[in-house]
Design an enzyme around this catalytic site. Structure first.
Site, PDB file in Angstrom:
ATOM      1  N   GLU A  18      -0.764  -9.211  -0.088  1.00 41.71           N
ATOM      2  CA  GLU A  18      -2.171  -9.398   0.321  1.00 41.71           C
ATOM      3  C   GLU A  18      -3.091  -9.486  -0.904  1.00 41.71           C
ATOM      4  O   GLU A  18      -4.054 -10.252  -0.915  1.00 41.71           O
ATOM      5  CB  GLU A  18      -2.588  -8.261   1.258  1.00 41.71           C
ATOM      6  CG  GLU A  18      -1.834  -8.345   2.585  1.00 41.71           C
ATOM      7  CD  GLU A  18      -2.066  -7.153   3.479  1.00 41.71           C
ATOM      8  OE1 GLU A  18      -1.650  -6.033   3.096  1.00 41.71           O
ATOM      9  OE2 GLU A  18      -2.673  -7.313   4.545  1.00 41.71           O
TER      10      GLU A  18
ATOM     11  N   ALA B 173       0.866  -1.174   0.000  1.00 44.63           N
ATOM     12  CA  ALA B 173       0.000   0.000   0.000  1.00 44.63           C
ATOM     13  C   ALA B 173       0.908   1.230   0.000  1.00 44.63           C
ATOM     14  O   ALA B 173       2.064   1.160   0.426  1.00 44.63           O
ATOM     15  CB  ALA B 173      -0.892  -0.020   1.227  1.00 44.63           C
TER      16      ALA B 173
ATOM     17  N   GLU C 259       4.865  -5.094   7.444  1.00 39.50           N
ATOM     18  CA  GLU C 259       4.123  -4.056   8.165  1.00 39.50           C
ATOM     19  C   GLU C 259       4.637  -3.797   9.578  1.00 39.50           C
ATOM     20  O   GLU C 259       4.690  -2.641  10.011  1.00 39.50           O
ATOM     21  CB  GLU C 259       2.625  -4.398   8.201  1.00 39.50           C
ATOM     22  CG  GLU C 259       1.901  -4.120   6.892  1.00 39.50           C
ATOM     23  CD  GLU C 259       1.980  -5.267   5.886  1.00 39.50           C
ATOM     24  OE1 GLU C 259       2.780  -6.201   6.088  1.00 39.50           O
ATOM     25  OE2 GLU C 259       1.229  -5.216   4.901  1.00 39.50           O
TER      26      GLU C 259
ATOM     27  N   GLY D  48       0.686  -4.878   1.038  1.00 37.05           N
ATOM     28  CA  GLY D  48      -0.571  -4.953   0.284  1.00 37.05           C
ATOM     29  C   GLY D  48      -0.438  -5.696  -1.036  1.00 37.05           C
ATOM     30  O   GLY D  48      -1.423  -6.218  -1.552  1.00 37.05           O
TER      31      GLY D  48
HETATM   32  N1  CAA Z   1       4.516   3.190  -0.949  1.00 35.15           N
HETATM   33  C1  CAA Z   1       4.857   4.329  -1.569  1.00 35.15           C
HETATM   34  N2  CAA Z   1       5.905   4.415  -2.416  1.00 35.15           N
HETATM   35  C2  CAA Z   1       6.637   3.326  -2.630  1.00 35.15           C
HETATM   36  C3  CAA Z   1       6.349   2.113  -2.010  1.00 35.15           C
HETATM   37  C4  CAA Z   1       5.210   2.049  -1.142  1.00 35.15           C
HETATM   38  N3  CAA Z   1       4.836   0.926  -0.542  1.00 35.15           N
HETATM   39  N4  CAA Z   1       7.250   1.199  -2.398  1.00 35.15           N
HETATM   40  C5  CAA Z   1       8.073   1.812  -3.257  1.00 35.15           C
HETATM   41  N5  CAA Z   1       7.727   3.116  -3.385  1.00 35.15           N
HETATM   42  C6  CAA Z   1       8.364   4.140  -4.191  1.00 35.15           C
HETATM   43  C7  CAA Z   1       9.596   4.717  -3.513  1.00 35.15           C
HETATM   44  O1  CAA Z   1       9.240   5.703  -2.570  1.00 35.15           O
HETATM   45  C8  CAA Z   1      10.367   5.266  -4.679  1.00 35.15           C
HETATM   46  O2  CAA Z   1       9.780   6.493  -5.067  1.00 35.15           O
HETATM   47  P1  CAA Z   1      10.736   7.746  -5.522  1.00 35.15           P
HETATM   48  O3  CAA Z   1      11.438   7.247  -6.758  1.00 35.15           O
HETATM   49  O4  CAA Z   1       9.766   8.846  -5.795  1.00 35.15           O
HETATM   50  O5  CAA Z   1      11.677   7.996  -4.397  1.00 35.15           O
HETATM   51  C9  CAA Z   1      10.068   4.262  -5.799  1.00 35.15           C
HETATM   52  O6  CAA Z   1       8.878   3.578  -5.387  1.00 35.15           O
HETATM   53  C10 CAA Z   1      11.149   3.252  -6.013  1.00 35.15           C
HETATM   54  O7  CAA Z   1      11.423   2.661  -4.748  1.00 35.15           O
HETATM   55  P2  CAA Z   1      12.907   2.546  -4.123  1.00 35.15           P
HETATM   56  O8  CAA Z   1      13.746   3.672  -4.593  1.00 35.15           O
HETATM   57  O9  CAA Z   1      12.760   2.356  -2.650  1.00 35.15           O
HETATM   58  O10 CAA Z   1      13.375   1.198  -4.834  1.00 35.15           O
HETATM   59  P3  CAA Z   1      14.423   0.119  -4.287  1.00 35.15           P
HETATM   60  O11 CAA Z   1      14.688  -0.799  -5.412  1.00 35.15           O
HETATM   61  O12 CAA Z   1      15.591   0.794  -3.642  1.00 35.15           O
HETATM   62  O13 CAA Z   1      13.648  -0.655  -3.106  1.00 35.15           O
HETATM   63  C11 CAA Z   1      11.751  -1.770  -2.137  1.00 35.15           C
HETATM   64  C12 CAA Z   1      12.530  -1.422  -3.421  1.00 35.15           C
HETATM   65  C13 CAA Z   1      12.611  -2.676  -1.258  1.00 35.15           C
HETATM   66  C14 CAA Z   1      10.476  -2.503  -2.552  1.00 35.15           C
HETATM   67  C15 CAA Z   1      11.430  -0.464  -1.361  1.00 35.15           C
HETATM   68  O14 CAA Z   1      10.832   0.453  -2.275  1.00 35.15           O
HETATM   69  C16 CAA Z   1      10.495  -0.678  -0.226  1.00 35.15           C
HETATM   70  O15 CAA Z   1      10.912  -1.140   0.831  1.00 35.15           O
HETATM   71  N6  CAA Z   1       9.195  -0.302  -0.416  1.00 35.15           N
HETATM   72  C17 CAA Z   1       8.207  -0.395   0.648  1.00 35.15           C
HETATM   73  C18 CAA Z   1       7.742  -1.823   0.831  1.00 35.15           C
HETATM   74  C19 CAA Z   1       6.779  -1.898   1.979  1.00 35.15           C
HETATM   75  O16 CAA Z   1       7.120  -1.666   3.109  1.00 35.15           O
HETATM   76  N7  CAA Z   1       5.530  -2.273   1.678  1.00 35.15           N
HETATM   77  C20 CAA Z   1       4.485  -2.407   2.675  1.00 35.15           C
HETATM   78  C21 CAA Z   1       3.694  -1.140   2.759  1.00 35.15           C
HETATM   79  S1  CAA Z   1       2.591  -1.151   4.124  1.00 35.15           S
HETATM   80  C22 CAA Z   1       1.207  -1.977   3.578  1.00 35.15           C
HETATM   81  O17 CAA Z   1       1.164  -2.508   2.490  1.00 35.15           O
HETATM   82  C23 CAA Z   1       0.063  -1.935   4.552  1.00 35.15           C
HETATM   83  C24 CAA Z   1      -1.071  -2.845   4.306  1.00 35.15           C
HETATM   84  O18 CAA Z   1      -1.073  -3.998   4.649  1.00 35.15           O
HETATM   85  C25 CAA Z   1      -2.284  -2.314   3.709  1.00 35.15           C
END
Ligand code: CAA
Length: 259
Positions: free
Chosen positions: A112, A64, A132, A109
């Site tokens: 999920e 998400a 999460e 998400g």
């Molecule tokens: N939300 C918003 N933006 C996200 C995102 C997310 N979940 N995942 C990636 N992005 C965005 C980054 O912010 C980045 O944007 P910018 O270029 O504008 O800075 C872009 O996507 C590329 O991401 P990275 O530069 O971080 O890419 P990477 O290759 O270095 O890393 C990754 C990849 C490991 C997937 C890392 O992006 C990451 O850890 N993302 C978050 C993953 C996460 O924690 N997901 C769970 C979210 S909580 C949830 O989902 C709650 C629920 O149950 C409903």
């Protein structure tokens, strides 16, 4: 520009989440478009199978959208979780079976969403996790409920409590995914599986899905009664009469009519 693309080929719909710059993170717009697509699919009796995938090379869905979540208060967070859960339930309850074709990051998400699908096919580069608790929240789009049902309670607890990421090989070992392919073969494998399902009696497949989904949530006596009801309803279809008739007459059966 749409964030969710919709294509059909014969009786198969492909739904592509397309926000590759943010690794297909699910924002409100994507959830709303997903919801609209599944309403359309539910009404279109010509769609027998759906494939969900993510655009770009790096991810299925990276979760998400964290920027939309950060400042939520209790009431807003409740609405946020409820909306995602409602959309994913509409996918899980879709008459047509849904295949997740997964590559790259499948986190939060994103995992999920894959769990709400009927069958999961992943390419070798896929990475799975529910991170999460590392973000100060818990899975909010069904992860705490579907993951234990699919891989077992203690394995799900380990994945959720540690926020660990697992690779596609491990995901196959623990039954989180059903098939593993090379990256270049992912969509072809998903399409072949979809075609195999689409060539069966569509009403039977839909009833089988409903019987499994409803029965699995209840005790075995109620579950078998649910099965019997769906089994009986098959005998109201033309497809059942026609294919059994053809079998007994030793005729080649050509195509189900979805009637
Ligand atoms: N939300 C918003 N933006 C996200 C995102 C997310 N979940 N995942 C990636 N992005 C965005 C980054 O912010 C980045 O944007 P910018 O270029 O504008 O800075 C872009 O996507 C590329 O991401 P990275 O530069 O971080 O890419 P990477 O290759 O270095 O890393 C990754 C990849 C490991 C997937 C890392 O992006 C990451 O850890 N993302 C978050 C993953 C996460 O924690 N997901 C769970 C979210 S909580 C949830 O989902 C709650 C629920 O149950 C409903």
């Amino acid at each position: 520009m749409q964030s969710v693309l919709y294509q059909t080929k014969e009786n198969i719909a492909t739904v592509t989440i397309s926000r590759p710059k943010a690794l297909n993170a699910l924002n409100a717009e994507i959830l709303s478009e997903l919801s609209d697509n599944f309403k359309k699919i539910q009404q279109d009796k010509n769609i027998y199978v759906v494939i969900i995938t993510g655009a770009g090379e790096k991810s299925f869905v990276a979760g998400a959208d964290i920027s939309e979540m950060k400042d939520l208060n209790l009431k807003q967070a409740h609405e946020f979780g409820n909306y995602g859960n409602t959309v994913f339930r509409s996918i899980e309850n879709s008459r047509a079976p849904v295949i997740a074709a997964i590559n790259g990051y499948t986190l939060g998400g994103g995992l999920e969403l894959a769990l709400a699908c009927d069958i999961r096919i992943a390419s070798e580069d896929a990475t799975f996790g529910l991170p999460e608790v590392s973000l100060g929240i818990i899975p909010g789009y069904g992860g705490t409920q579907r993951l234990p049902r699919i891989i077992g309670i203690s394995r799900a607890k380990k994945m959720i409590y540690t926020a660990e990421r697992i690779n596609a090989k491990r995901a196959l070992e623990i039954g989180l995914i059903d098939m593993l392919t090379q990256k270049s073969d992912l969509m072809e494998t998903a399409m072949n599986l979809a075609s195999q399902i689409a060539s069966q009696a569509p009403i039977s497949v839909a009833y089988a899905k409903d019987a499994i989904n409803k029965g699995i949530q209840t005790d075995i006596d109620t579950a078998c009664a649910i099965e019997t009801d769906f089994f009986a309803k098959c005998f109201e279809t033309q497809d059942q009469k026609n294919v059994m008739d053809a079998f007994l007459k030793k005729e080649k059966f050509v195509k189900f009519k979805n009637k």
